[in-house]
Design a protein around this motif. Structure first.
Motif, mmCIF file in Angstrom:
data_model
loop_
_atom_site.group_PDB
_atom_site.id
_atom_site.type_symbol
_atom_site.label_atom_id
_atom_site.label_comp_id
_atom_site.label_asym_id
_atom_site.label_seq_id
_atom_site.Cartn_x
_atom_site.Cartn_y
_atom_site.Cartn_z
ATOM 1 N N THR A 44 0.846 -1.188 0.000
ATOM 2 C CA THR A 44 0.000 0.000 0.000
ATOM 3 C C THR A 44 0.877 1.231 0.000
ATOM 4 O OG1 THR A 44 -1.699 -1.197 1.233
ATOM 5 C CG2 THR A 44 -1.845 1.202 1.234
ATOM 6 N N GLY A 45 0.617 2.139 -0.910
ATOM 7 C CA GLY A 45 1.373 3.389 -0.981
ATOM 8 C C GLY A 45 1.149 4.220 0.269
ATOM 9 N N ASN A 46 2.213 4.783 0.797
ATOM 10 C CA ASN A 46 2.100 5.540 2.047
ATOM 11 C C ASN A 46 1.478 6.920 1.850
ATOM 12 O OD1 ASN A 46 4.371 6.539 0.740
ATOM 13 N ND2 ASN A 46 5.375 7.103 2.649
ATOM 14 N N VAL A 47 1.464 7.442 0.643
ATOM 15 C CA VAL A 47 0.873 8.757 0.388
ATOM 16 C C VAL A 47 -0.530 8.610 -0.190
ATOM 17 C CG1 VAL A 47 1.101 10.908 -0.918
ATOM 18 C CG2 VAL A 47 3.128 9.834 0.085
ATOM 19 N N THR A 48 -0.677 7.862 -1.269
ATOM 20 C CA THR A 48 -1.966 7.746 -1.952
ATOM 21 C C THR A 48 -2.864 6.688 -1.331
ATOM 22 O OG1 THR A 48 -1.199 6.077 -3.522
ATOM 23 C CG2 THR A 48 -0.910 8.414 -4.139
ATOM 24 N N ARG A 49 -2.300 5.799 -0.541
ATOM 25 C CA ARG A 49 -3.020 4.674 0.060
ATOM 26 C C ARG A 49 -3.524 3.692 -1.008
ATOM 27 N NH1 ARG A 49 -0.762 4.286 4.315
ATOM 28 N NH2 ARG A 49 -2.328 2.844 5.032
ATOM 29 N N LYS A 50 -3.001 3.792 -2.208
ATOM 30 C CA LYS A 50 -3.362 2.876 -3.286
ATOM 31 C C LYS A 50 -2.652 1.547 -3.061
ATOM 32 C CE LYS A 50 -3.124 2.172 -8.233
ATOM 33 N NZ LYS A 50 -2.687 2.663 -9.524
ATOM 34 N N GLN A 51 -3.330 0.451 -3.382
ATOM 35 C CA GLN A 51 -2.714 -0.865 -3.260
ATOM 36 C C GLN A 51 -2.120 -1.276 -4.599
ATOM 37 O OE1 GLN A 51 -5.558 -3.614 -1.580
ATOM 38 N NE2 GLN A 51 -4.927 -3.036 0.480
ATOM 39 N N ASP A 67 4.337 7.607 -4.094
ATOM 40 C CA ASP A 67 4.519 6.385 -3.315
ATOM 41 C C ASP A 67 5.864 5.717 -3.578
ATOM 42 O OD1 ASP A 67 1.955 6.572 -2.202
ATOM 43 O OD2 ASP A 67 1.051 5.467 -3.861
#
Length: 81
Positions: A44-51, A67
């Protein structure tokens, strides 16, 4: 007596008649990563929260540039130039 109504009307007028557009945040270019692990991996990206899902060894993904720094810290992910 409160003058809130006049202030609100003034702000609405400025907002609808403004000449400068509201800036929008655009996504930057993606950064390529390849998975070098043994099975599958989801991070999971720490900025966008995208997986980001890497299904098998050799899987490649474009990652949002925001990310990318965090994903570079994952030992089984290598940046593609």
């Amino acid at each position: 007596m409160c003058n809130c109504g006049n202030k609100r009307n003034e702000l609405n007028h400025l907002a609808t008649h403004s000449q400068s557009p509201i800036p929008t945040q655009k996504a930057g270019p993606g950064i390529g990563f390849v998975y070098t692990g043994q099975s599958a991996l989801t991070v999971t990206g720490n900025v966008t929260r995208k997986q980001y899902r890497f299904n098998s060894p050799g899987s490649q993904q474009l990652v949002d540039y925001r990310d990318a720094n965090a994903l570079m810290m994952v030992p089984v992910l290598k940046r593609i130039s």
